[in-house]
Design a protein around this motif. Structure first.
Motif, short mmCIF file in Angstrom:
data_model
loop_
_atom_site.label_atom_id
_atom_site.label_comp_id
_atom_site.label_asym_id
_atom_site.label_seq_id
_atom_site.Cartn_x
_atom_site.Cartn_y
_atom_site.Cartn_z
N LEU A 34 0.84 -1.13 -0.07
CA LEU A 34 0.01 -0.04 -0.12
C LEU A 34 0.76 1.25 0.03
N GLN A 35 0.34 2.20 -0.87
CA GLN A 35 1.11 3.57 -0.80
C GLN A 35 0.20 4.44 -0.35
N VAL A 36 0.44 4.44 1.34
CA VAL A 36 -0.83 5.38 2.05
C VAL A 36 -0.35 6.80 1.92
N LYS A 37 -1.41 7.52 1.80
CA LYS A 37 -1.18 8.96 1.70
C LYS A 37 -3.01 9.53 1.84
N ASP A 60 -4.58 4.03 0.20
CA ASP A 60 -3.83 3.94 -1.26
C ASP A 60 -4.95 4.33 -2.15
N ALA A 61 -4.94 5.43 -2.59
CA ALA A 61 -5.96 6.03 -3.48
C ALA A 61 -6.13 5.10 -4.89
N ARG A 120 -9.54 3.29 -5.71
CA ARG A 120 -10.18 3.41 -7.06
C ARG A 120 -10.31 2.39 -7.88
N GLN A 121 -9.40 1.17 -7.77
CA GLN A 121 -9.56 -0.08 -8.52
C GLN A 121 -10.90 -0.71 -7.76
N VAL A 122 -10.96 -0.88 -6.54
CA VAL A 122 -11.80 -1.47 -5.85
C VAL A 122 -13.22 -0.78 -6.43
N MET A 123 -13.37 0.40 -6.38
CA MET A 123 -14.76 1.40 -6.73
C MET A 123 -14.89 1.21 -8.26
#
Length: 321
Positions: free
Chosen positions: A154-157, A196-197, A201-204
């Motif tokens: 995860l690239q958390v921001k 991880d945006a 977004r892939q989930v959405m």
């Protein structure tokens, strides 16, 4: 009187001696119990003075050995159970892979045989195109299988889920409008979260695309997909609701299983991967039938996940069940 005094003193002395020995024996038994609490294989230390108390101490020793044997038996049973579970999971994956690879390979074989028998340029061209399509399909299955090969990184921001929703629906709107589907985002109660945006977004995208595909075969229906975002000081909830065909109860329980799909050309990996991505964010993803028809996908995420999990991997976008 002197004799009575001596007798009393003797009785007190005997009582004191007996009490002292009993206390020592009880201390020995207590020490043995404490030793067994630390290690059931701990050897006995010390002895007791009476046969009755020695019997109790021996019973404790036997109990310790019995407990050790039962614990070892339970450990072996747990290992056997885990082994069977791993074999069952491997069998499920193998069956899913075999199913997903068999159909494209059969098509490729058929087209190759037709190409050998036919000299018609048009038919050869069609066979070549279909072969390439099936090869791309095989490549897609293998790409999705690679999601399970390594942990999610995860690239958390900090990001705005409302903006993510607006950008995603804007990208999907031309495709939706061509199918007469209305996409709506209600994000008036949104708040920033850490995650991880790209993966969320892939989930959405997976959830919205599944909702769009739920309208296939429906007629005389105002097709609508509503994405809602609400927040609390600790969580952000994102729901994707459609008024499509709905989700039977027997399917909702299996929707996140790898290789489970109701689509003719689906891989059955999209929702499974999406669920693992959500779990990596310490969130939850559920599917249920919507009142009045349709399906609701409910995504609950903590706004501040301190220690993200690392389940299966996914580094690509666009995985659809």
């Amino acid at each position: 009187m002197s004799c009575l005094a001596l007798a009393a003193i003797a009785c007190v002395g005997v009582a004191f001696w007996i009490t002292r020995n009993v206390q020592a024996d009880v201390s020995t038994i207590q020490g043995r119990l404490k030793d067994l609490e630390v290690d059931l294989n701990q050897p006995r230390r010390g002895s007791v003075s009476s046969a009755e108390l020695d019997g109790i101490l021996s019973g404790i020793d036997v109990l310790g050995v019995s407990l050790q044997q039962k614990i070892e038996t339970e450990r072996q049973l747990i290992e056997q159970l885990h082994h069977k579970e791993r074999l069952a999971a491997l069998g499920q994956v193998a069956a899913g892979v075999a199913h997903e690879l068999r159909n494209p390979l059969a098509t490729i074989r058929l087209r190759a045989q037709m190409s050998l028998r036919s000299k018609d340029p048009e038919q050869l061209d069609q066979s070549a195109k279909l072969t390439l399509e099936e090869i791309d399909r095989l490549s897609g299955v293998l790409d999705r299988l690679l999601y399970f090969a390594k942990p999610i990184q995860l690239q958390v921001k900090r990001f705005d889920p409302a903006q993510m929703c607006e950008d995603l629906l804007a990208a999907l709107r031309p495709e939706a409008e061509s199918a007469s589907i209305e996409l709506v985002c209600n994000d008036s109660d949104s708040a920033d979260l850490f995650g991880d945006a790209l993966k969320l977004r892939q989930v959405m995208e997976n959830l919205v695309r599944n909702a769009m595909e739920s309208f296939e075969g429906t007629r005389d229906l105002q097709k609508r997909i509503l994405v809602s975002i609400t927040s609390t000081p600790t969580n952000v909830r994102i729901t994707v609701k459609d008024n499509g065909a709905g989700l039977p109860n027997n399917i909702s329980a299996k929707a996140f299983d790898p290789f489970f799909t109701t689509k003719a050309r689906g891989t059955g990996l999209g929702l499974s991967i999406a669920n693992e991505m959500v779990r990596a964010h310490q969130g939850t993803l559920t599917l249920k039938s919507a009142p009045g028809g349709g399906t609701v996908a409910d995504l609950l995420l903590p706004r501040f996940a301190e220690h993200p999990r690392e389940p299966i991997a996914s580094e690509r976008s666009g995985a659809s069940v």
